[in-house]
Design a protein around this motif. Structure first.
Motif, PDB file in Angstrom:
ATOM      1  N   THR A 113      -3.916 -41.428 -29.971  1.00 36.28           N
ATOM      2  CA  THR A 113      -4.152 -40.549 -28.830  1.00 36.28           C
ATOM      3  C   THR A 113      -3.137 -39.419 -28.793  1.00 36.28           C
ATOM      4  OG1 THR A 113      -5.082 -42.379 -27.568  1.00 36.28           O
ATOM      5  CG2 THR A 113      -4.337 -40.459 -26.312  1.00 36.28           C
ATOM      6  N   GLU A 147      -3.902 -36.913 -31.662  1.00 34.46           N
ATOM      7  CA  GLU A 147      -5.059 -36.082 -31.335  1.00 34.46           C
ATOM      8  C   GLU A 147      -4.712 -35.020 -30.290  1.00 34.46           C
ATOM      9  OE1 GLU A 147      -8.258 -38.643 -30.202  1.00 34.46           O
ATOM     10  OE2 GLU A 147      -8.312 -39.632 -32.154  1.00 34.46           O
ATOM     11  N   THR A 148      -3.919 -35.403 -29.300  1.00 38.60           N
ATOM     12  CA  THR A 148      -3.517 -34.467 -28.253  1.00 38.60           C
ATOM     13  C   THR A 148      -2.672 -33.344 -28.831  1.00 38.60           C
ATOM     14  OG1 THR A 148      -3.547 -36.225 -26.601  1.00 38.60           O
ATOM     15  CG2 THR A 148      -2.312 -34.237 -26.049  1.00 38.60           C
TER      16      THR A 148
END
Length: 73
Positions: A6, A9-10
């Motif tokens: 996560t 990806e951010t």
């Protein structure tokens, strides 16, 4: 590993990119009328001559962004 994926990806989504998804190609800059604060992206102008300002009719000035973001703002 869900948290690391996560975060990765951010960070990838927030990175600056010169590809803004414009199917017309990459912008080299924009035309400005500083008196009227009008702006026209170079991709919206046909031909090699500077366009006339839609508000006052004077020739607009071409300016490039000094950065590498591909944006003339």
């Amino acid at each position: 590993m869900g948290l690391i994926d996560t975060i990765t990806e951010t960070l990838q989504a927030s990175s600056s990119s010169t590809n803004r998804g414009d199917e017309r190609g990459e912008s080299k800059g924009a035309y400005w009328c500083h008196d009227c604060e009008e702006r026209r992206l170079d991709l919206d102008v046909e031909g090699d001559e500077p366009p006339a300002c839609p508000a006052c009719g004077e020739a607009m000035t071409f300016e490039r962004s000094p950065g590498s973001t591909g944006c003339a703002c």
